[in-house]
Design an enzyme around this catalytic site. Structure first.
Site, PDB file in Angstrom:
ATOM      1  N   CYS A   1      44.771  48.929  39.960  1.00 53.01           N
ATOM      2  CA  CYS A   1      43.467  49.589  40.130  1.00 53.01           C
ATOM      3  C   CYS A   1      42.766  49.772  38.796  1.00 53.01           C
ATOM      4  CB  CYS A   1      43.637  50.956  40.793  1.00 53.01           C
ATOM      5  SG  CYS A   1      44.344  50.859  42.439  1.00 53.01           S
TER       6      CYS A   1
ATOM      7  N   ARG B   1      42.290  47.526  49.215  1.00 52.87           N
ATOM      8  CA  ARG B   1      41.248  47.088  48.268  1.00 52.87           C
ATOM      9  C   ARG B   1      40.154  46.388  49.063  1.00 52.87           C
ATOM     10  NH1 ARG B   1      44.087  47.761  43.558  1.00 52.87           N
ATOM     11  NH2 ARG B   1      46.334  47.595  43.845  1.00 52.87           N
TER      12      ARG B   1
HETATM   13  C1  BEZ Z   1      48.173  49.538  41.682  1.00 53.32           C
HETATM   14  O1  BEZ Z   1      48.875  49.048  40.823  1.00 53.32           O
HETATM   15  O2  BEZ Z   1      46.970  49.659  41.537  1.00 53.32           O
HETATM   16  C2  BEZ Z   1      48.810  50.013  42.971  1.00 53.32           C
HETATM   17  C3  BEZ Z   1      49.914  49.354  43.417  1.00 53.32           C
HETATM   18  C4  BEZ Z   1      50.510  49.771  44.593  1.00 53.32           C
HETATM   19  C5  BEZ Z   1      49.980  50.838  45.312  1.00 53.32           C
HETATM   20  C6  BEZ Z   1      48.839  51.452  44.863  1.00 53.32           C
HETATM   21  C7  BEZ Z   1      48.243  51.029  43.688  1.00 53.32           C
END
Ligand code: BEZ
Length: 207
Positions: free
Chosen positions: A44, A121
């Site tokens: 993110c 996402r």
């Molecule tokens: C992330 O790295 O953004 C992420 C990975 C797994 C779950 C939520 C966020």
């Protein structure tokens, strides 16, 4: 779950730049409305940094950025501040604190098979009339493609402006597809048109 062609559901929200009413925010502007699973997470952080770094591109294309996650406004503020301190990049677009999940549910961003507590996402491309024009959904473990997000925004706007369609892998500057003839008169005209033609139903032109 809102679909292509639907009017974007209206809502009011608390964001990192203050309260917004979506229908007001969307007035006379495209909106690229995207969710991320959680603040202070690695993928993110790369994605939000990408949106912030391309903010001028979206402004230039009359598109406002609007983020969302199921986090509190305090978490958002802490994360925005942390990224600014560590990398110098400011997430200067509004990020919705959807702590009660109401907006995530309204937009189908909460997909329980992937997570019951975090948004996937998603990216919604919403035109200035409030119509949803394109939707992307990505899972937790795959970040989105900023070149593709920028490409489809330009493709949607160009298709609309020139009443044309975009072929596979279209990039700005490439030839576009002109609508197929619907009458024999249009067909006869098409045959004399000098367009790049595979057959009468697949013809391209430069803009
Ligand atoms: C992330 O790295 O953004 C992420 C990975 C797994 C779950 C939520 C966020």
């Amino acid at each position: 779950m809102p679909k292509i062609g639907d009017l974007a559901p209206d809502f009011e929200a608390v964001t990192t730049t203050g309260k917004i009413k979506f229908s007001e925010f969307n007035k006379e502007s495209w909106v690229v409305f995207f969710s991320h699973p959680a603040d202070f997470t690695p993928v993110c952080t790369t994605e939000m940094t990408g949106f912030a770094q391309e903010h001028d591109f979206f402004r230039l294309h009359n598109a406002k950025l609007l983020g969302l996650s199921i986090d509190s406004i305090h978490a958002h503020m802490g994360w925005v501040n942390n990224v600014k301190e560590k990398s110098g990049v400011l997430f200067d677009f509004p990020i919705i604190a959807d702590i009660d999940m109401s907006i995530s549910k309204l937009y189908g961003m909460l997909q329980p098979g992937e997570s019951e507590t975090a948004a996937v996402r998603a990216v919604f491309f919403i035109d200035p009339k409030g119509k949803i024009r394109l939707v992307m959904y990505y899972p937790m473990n795959v970040g989105r493609s900023m070149p593709e997000i920028k490409r489809v925004l330009v493709a949607l706007q160009t298709a609309e402006e020139h009443k044309v369609s975009m072929p596979l892998n279209w990039q700005p500057g490439d030839k576009v597809i002109v609508p197929a003839p619907k009458t024999l008169a249009e067909l006869a005209e098409r045959e004399q048109s000098g367009l790049e033609m595979m057959d009468f139903y697949l013809a391209k032109k430069s803009l």
